[in-house]
Design an enzyme around this catalytic site. Structure first.
Site, PDB file in Angstrom:
ATOM      1  N   ASN A 183      81.668  55.203  15.457  1.00  0.00           N
ATOM      2  CA  ASN A 183      82.450  54.795  14.288  1.00  0.00           C
ATOM      3  C   ASN A 183      83.928  54.665  14.623  1.00  0.00           C
ATOM      4  OD1 ASN A 183      80.509  54.460  12.262  1.00  0.00           O
ATOM      5  ND2 ASN A 183      80.457  56.641  11.781  1.00  0.00           N
ATOM      6  N   ASP A 192      76.902  51.560  11.099  1.00  0.00           N
ATOM      7  CA  ASP A 192      75.790  51.243  10.194  1.00  0.00           C
ATOM      8  C   ASP A 192      74.666  50.541  10.943  1.00  0.00           C
ATOM      9  OD1 ASP A 192      77.170  52.352   8.101  1.00  0.00           O
ATOM     10  OD2 ASP A 192      77.755  50.449   7.188  1.00  0.00           O
ATOM     11  N   GLU A 218      74.064  60.904  10.322  1.00  0.00           N
ATOM     12  CA  GLU A 218      73.288  60.409  11.460  1.00  0.00           C
ATOM     13  C   GLU A 218      72.048  61.262  11.717  1.00  0.00           C
ATOM     14  OE1 GLU A 218      76.745  62.812  13.343  1.00  0.00           O
ATOM     15  OE2 GLU A 218      76.218  61.839  11.454  1.00  0.00           O
TER      16      GLU A 218
END
Length: 260
Positions: A183, A192, A218
């Site tokens: 990220n 994503d 996650e």
């Protein structure tokens, strides 16, 4: 149906719900016009007399030309197709008798059967709508695997089953490694994508009876029903090794590997 539709987007399911609702409205109108023809002897339209009329009405055009073929393999959709075809075919036969001035040939049994099939069609469409809404309610919007709400329900059912049978099941938690770094480095869109690809990988590489839930972030929870610890370890270790060999392409040509 929930596990079978984990690779179908929420927007596609919502579109199917819209089309099914429209189908009920269209066929209510179609049936009203059909009754007017039978009872009042008014002229019948092409929608009531055309051959293969089930493919030419609005619902038929959507069902055969636009609906994801995967859905037509599901038992309830197959039953809807059968009832829809029957309604148009039988409705056509009875309407043509009116055109030929043979109304007396329509027996009570034929009329009752026709109306019964119409009722079954409506009830089955409503059942499918409920199942699809359950999919939207109980699946994670991003990864399309089952969410924690559904997880609690299904694991409780699994526990009750194990108590009754004395069998064993395996439950495992997996977390994607270094997900925050993905990220931070490539952005949340890339993150994503990694989550979606990993979730679909789990579904595709586990057995049809195995269950995958998104626990949060996650983290995923995997349930292997009716599996002992030895076999469970083999299955999960094989899954982990296979996942580490998978590459996910982001930003055009950047490839990432995922471990868990």
């Amino acid at each position: 149906m929930l596990k079978q539709l984990q690779d179908i987007s929420s927007s596609e399911i919502q579109e199917i719900l819209k089309q099914l609702e429209q189908a009920l409205r269209d066929h209510s109108k179609w049936l009203m016009e059909w009754h007017r023809c039978i009872i009042c002897r008014t002229p019948v339209g092409e929608s009531h007399t055309a051959e293969n009329g089930h493919t030419k009405c609005r619902f038929g055009k959507w069902f055969y030309n636009k609906l994801n073929p995967k859905f037509r393999e599901f038992p309830n959709f197959m039953a809807v197709e059968h009832l829809h075809t029957y309604m148009h075919g039988t409705g056509r036969e009875l309407a043509l008798k009116v055109l030929e001035d043979k109304v007396e040939m329509i027996s009570e049994d034929a009329y009752d059967e026709f109306l019964m099939k119409r009722t079954q069609f409506r009830e089955l469409v409503r059942m499918i709508e409920k199942e699809l809404r359950d999919v939207l309610l109980h699946s994670d919007p991003l990864t399309r695997v089952m969410n924690r709400q559904k997880m609690d329900e299904m694991l409780e059912s699994e526990r009750e089953l194990l108590r009754a049978t004395g069998e064993t099941s395996v439950i495992a938690m997996t977390e994607l490694d270094y997900f925050k770094k993905v990220n931070d480095t490539y952005g949340h869109q890339a993150g994503d994508l990694v989550l979606k690809e990993a979730a679909q990988f789990f579904i595709q590489h586990l057995r049809p009876t195995d269950l995958v839930f998104r626990y949060g972030g996650e983290e995923f929870l995997i349930c292997l029903p009716r599996t002992d610890m030895v076999d469970g370890f083999k299955i999960l270790d094989r899954l982990r090794n296979s996942l580490s060999k998978k590459t996910i392409t982001i930003e055009g040509d950047t490839e990432l590997t995922v471990t868990g």
